[in-house]
Design an enzyme around this catalytic site. Structure first.
Site, PDB file in Angstrom:
ATOM      1  N   ARG A  23     -33.335  21.497 -29.519  1.00  0.00           N
ATOM      2  CA  ARG A  23     -32.620  21.886 -27.988  1.00  0.00           C
ATOM      3  C   ARG A  23     -32.341  20.570 -27.110  1.00  0.00           C
ATOM      4  O   ARG A  23     -33.327  19.628 -26.989  1.00  0.00           O
ATOM      5  CB  ARG A  23     -33.624  22.854 -27.405  1.00  0.00           C
ATOM      6  CG  ARG A  23     -33.179  23.254 -25.991  1.00  0.00           C
ATOM      7  CD  ARG A  23     -33.616  22.570 -24.849  1.00  0.00           C
ATOM      8  NE  ARG A  23     -33.295  22.845 -23.407  1.00  0.00           N
ATOM      9  CZ  ARG A  23     -33.594  21.931 -22.268  1.00  0.00           C
ATOM     10  NH1 ARG A  23     -34.198  20.877 -22.379  1.00  0.00           N
ATOM     11  NH2 ARG A  23     -33.276  22.552 -21.281  1.00  0.00           N
ATOM     12  N   VAL A  24     -31.292  20.481 -26.604  1.00  0.00           N
ATOM     13  CA  VAL A  24     -30.821  19.357 -25.945  1.00  0.00           C
ATOM     14  C   VAL A  24     -30.814  20.045 -24.300  1.00  0.00           C
ATOM     15  O   VAL A  24     -29.862  20.815 -24.029  1.00  0.00           O
ATOM     16  CB  VAL A  24     -29.614  18.790 -26.286  1.00  0.00           C
ATOM     17  CG1 VAL A  24     -29.108  17.867 -25.400  1.00  0.00           C
ATOM     18  CG2 VAL A  24     -30.018  18.010 -27.900  1.00  0.00           C
ATOM     19  N   GLY A  25     -31.145  19.309 -23.406  1.00  0.00           N
ATOM     20  CA  GLY A  25     -31.142  19.534 -21.897  1.00  0.00           C
ATOM     21  C   GLY A  25     -29.871  18.869 -21.272  1.00  0.00           C
ATOM     22  O   GLY A  25     -29.014  18.249 -21.900  1.00  0.00           O
ATOM     23  N   ASP A  26     -29.993  19.055 -19.885  1.00  0.00           N
ATOM     24  CA  ASP A  26     -28.946  18.417 -19.230  1.00  0.00           C
ATOM     25  C   ASP A  26     -29.089  16.835 -19.207  1.00  0.00           C
ATOM     26  O   ASP A  26     -28.022  16.269 -19.027  1.00  0.00           O
ATOM     27  CB  ASP A  26     -29.186  18.900 -17.641  1.00  0.00           C
ATOM     28  CG  ASP A  26     -30.387  18.758 -17.018  1.00  0.00           C
ATOM     29  OD1 ASP A  26     -31.432  19.012 -17.717  1.00  0.00           O
ATOM     30  OD2 ASP A  26     -30.430  18.566 -16.091  1.00  0.00           O
ATOM     31  N   THR A  54     -33.370  17.680 -12.168  1.00  0.00           N
ATOM     32  CA  THR A  54     -34.425  18.078 -12.765  1.00  0.00           C
ATOM     33  C   THR A  54     -34.589  19.282 -12.773  1.00  0.00           C
ATOM     34  O   THR A  54     -34.100  20.162 -11.892  1.00  0.00           O
ATOM     35  CB  THR A  54     -35.783  17.239 -12.149  1.00  0.00           C
ATOM     36  OG1 THR A  54     -35.758  17.877 -10.718  1.00  0.00           O
ATOM     37  CG2 THR A  54     -35.832  15.772 -12.201  1.00  0.00           C
ATOM     38  N   GLY A  55     -35.379  20.178 -13.409  1.00  0.00           N
ATOM     39  CA  GLY A  55     -35.399  21.520 -13.788  1.00  0.00           C
ATOM     40  C   GLY A  55     -34.779  22.122 -14.977  1.00  0.00           C
ATOM     41  O   GLY A  55     -34.771  21.452 -16.124  1.00  0.00           O
ATOM     42  N   THR A  79     -39.197  15.756 -15.592  1.00  0.00           N
ATOM     43  CA  THR A  79     -38.101  14.738 -15.992  1.00  0.00           C
ATOM     44  C   THR A  79     -38.104  13.842 -14.682  1.00  0.00           C
ATOM     45  O   THR A  79     -38.405  14.113 -13.649  1.00  0.00           O
ATOM     46  CB  THR A  79     -36.880  15.523 -15.916  1.00  0.00           C
ATOM     47  OG1 THR A  79     -36.745  16.340 -16.817  1.00  0.00           O
ATOM     48  CG2 THR A  79     -35.554  14.674 -15.834  1.00  0.00           C
ATOM     49  N   GLY A 131     -32.748  22.706 -17.381  1.00  0.00           N
ATOM     50  CA  GLY A 131     -31.298  21.991 -17.838  1.00  0.00           C
ATOM     51  C   GLY A 131     -30.016  22.978 -17.881  1.00  0.00           C
ATOM     52  O   GLY A 131     -28.942  22.633 -17.612  1.00  0.00           O
TER      53      GLY A 131
HETATM   54  N1  ASP Z   1     -33.979  19.017 -17.187  1.00  0.00           N
HETATM   55  C1  ASP Z   1     -35.043  19.031 -18.137  1.00  0.00           C
HETATM   56  C2  ASP Z   1     -34.219  19.592 -19.339  1.00  0.00           C
HETATM   57  O1  ASP Z   1     -33.932  20.926 -19.059  1.00  0.00           O
HETATM   58  C3  ASP Z   1     -36.291  19.523 -17.900  1.00  0.00           C
HETATM   59  C4  ASP Z   1     -37.084  19.515 -16.627  1.00  0.00           C
HETATM   60  O2  ASP Z   1     -36.310  18.716 -15.796  1.00  0.00           O
HETATM   61  O3  ASP Z   1     -38.051  20.323 -16.514  1.00  0.00           O
HETATM   62  O4  ASP Z   1     -34.564  19.406 -20.475  1.00  0.00           O
END
Ligand code: ASP
Length: 305
Positions: free
Chosen positions: A194-197, A217-218, A166, A220
Site C-alpha cells: 500500500r502506498v500513501g500520499d 499528514t494523516g 508522518t 493518505g
Molecule cells: N499520510 C500517511 C499515509 O497515508 C500516514 C500518516 O500520516 O498517518 O501513508
C-alpha cells in the site's frame, strides 16, 4: 529563512535551520531535518521504529520537491533503508524519473551506496503483535504469510489502530528558494505494498517557488483522492490567502465517501514566508522557526472540519 514542520519534526528543526544559517539550500535543510526524524526510534510513524505493515514489515514512503525547478524525487514501499528522504533526493538528482517503488527503489538505494538496516524495533514489533492479536484469531496470526485472504484483516485491524504520523518539512532559504519533504512508514498495519500520499507529488507534497508549498499528514487516501498539496498551491496561484487556500483544500474532503473520511492535516508556506497549518481534528499543532529565532515555536493548526 524559515522552516515549517509537523510537530514531530521538532527533533530535526534546529539542524535544518543550522543548514540554512550556514548558507545551505532549502533542499539541504529539508533533508537534514527529516533524517533526524527518520533516525528517531521513538517516532513510530517515520523511518526506524515505524509501525510495520500487516505482515510485520516496515515499508517506507518519502518524497522531496524543489520549488525552484519543480523537480522531485520519491520512493514508495521501500524496505530496509533508514533514510528514504535521502534516497528520494538521489532519485531527483540521478534519474530522469520521479518515483521508484519496492524492489527497484531498493536496488537503486544499494547502487547509490546506502546501507541496509533492520528498521523494525522490538517496541514496534510488540505494538504490531498486540494490535493484530486484538483483531484476529491466533491461528491466523501464526500463519499470516500463508493467509489466503489477507485483505479482510486490513479494515478490522485499522478500526482499532492508533492515530497516524508522518513528518513534513517545508523550508525557504536565504535566496527565497522553497523545498518540501515528507517521510513516513505509512498507515500502520497496511496491506503490503500500500502506498500513501507521502511519495505522490501533488497529493502529500508540493512546492513551487512562485506560489508556495504544502505537505500532508494523516489518512493518505484523502490527499491522494483530492490532490491536496497541489490544491493548496493552486489556490495560492489563484490569488487566495494562505489561510483561505488551506481551508479550500480541506473543503474538498467533504465530497469523499465515508470509507475515506478520516484525520488529515496540512502544513503550508507561501512565497513570502507566511506559514499556516490546518487540520480537521481539534487541538493539533505544528512548529516553525525563522532565522532570527533561537527556539522553534509550536502553534495551533487552523481547525477546518
Ligand atoms: N499520510 C500517511 C499515509 O497515508 C500516514 C500518516 O500520516 O498517518 O501513508
Amino acid at each position: 529563512m524559515i522552516i515549517v514542520a509537523s510537530t514531530n519534526g521538532k527533533v530535526g528543526i534546529w539542524a535544518a535551520m543550522e543548514v540554512l544559517r550556514g548558507g545551505g539550500t532549502a533542499i539541504d535543510a529539508v533533508e537534514a531535518g527529516i533524517r533526524l526524524v527518520e533516525s528517531n526510534p521513538e517516532d513510530t510513524t517515520v523511518g526506524l521504529g515505524g509501525i510495520p505493515n500487516l505482515l510485520g514489515e516496515v515499508e517506507l514512503d518519502a518524497s522531496i520537491m524543489d520549488g525552484r525547478t519543480l523537480a522531485a524525487g520519491a520512493v514508495a514501499a521501500l524496505r530496509g533503508y533508514e533514510h528514504p528522504i535521502s534516497i528520494a533526493r538521489k532519485v531527483m538528482e540521478e534519474l530522469p524519473h520521479v518515483l521508484l517503488a519496492g524492489p527497484g527503489a531498493e536496488r537503486f538505494a544499494a547502487e547509490m551506496g546506502f546501507e541496509r538496516r533492520e528498521l523494525l524495533t522490538e517496541k514496534a514489533r510488540q505494538t504490531w503483535e498486540e494490535q493484530l492479536r486484538k483483531a484476529m484469531p491466533e491461528t491466523v496470526l501464526a500463519n499470516l504469510e500463508g493467509e489466503p485472504a489477507l485483505r479482510q484483516w486490513v479494515q478490522r485491524v485499522r478500526e482499532s489502530r492508533r492515530g497516524g504520523g508522518t513528518v513534513n518539512f517545508l523550508a525557504q532559504d536565504a535566496d527565497g528558494n522553497i523545498c518540501a519533504g515528507v517521510s513516513t512508514s505509512g498507515q500502520g498495519w497496511k496491506y503490503p505494498g500500500r502506498v500513501g500520499d507521502s511519495p505522490l507529488i501533488g497529493a502529500g507534497n508540493y512546492a513551487d517557488n512562485r506560489y508556495g508549498a504544502a505537505a500532508c499528514t494523516g489518512l493518505g487516501e484523502m490527499a491522494i483522492l483530492t490532490g491536496t498539496a497541489h490544491s493548496v498551491v493552486l489556490y495560492l496561484k489563484m490569488g487566495l490567502s494562505l489561510e483561505e487556500a488551506g481551508r479550500q483544500a480541506m473543503e474538498d474532503f467533504h465530497a469523499l465517501a465515508d470509507l475515506y473520511q478520516g484525520a488529515l492535516s496540512i502544513v503550508a508556506l507561501d512565497k513570502d514566508g507566511h506559514h499556516a497549518a490546518f487540520s480537521n481534528r481539534e487541538g493539533t499543532t505544528y512548529v516553525y522557526m525563522t532565522g532570527e529565532m533561537d527556539e522553534p515555536e509550536e502553534l495551533p493548526r487552523v481547525s477546518a472540519a
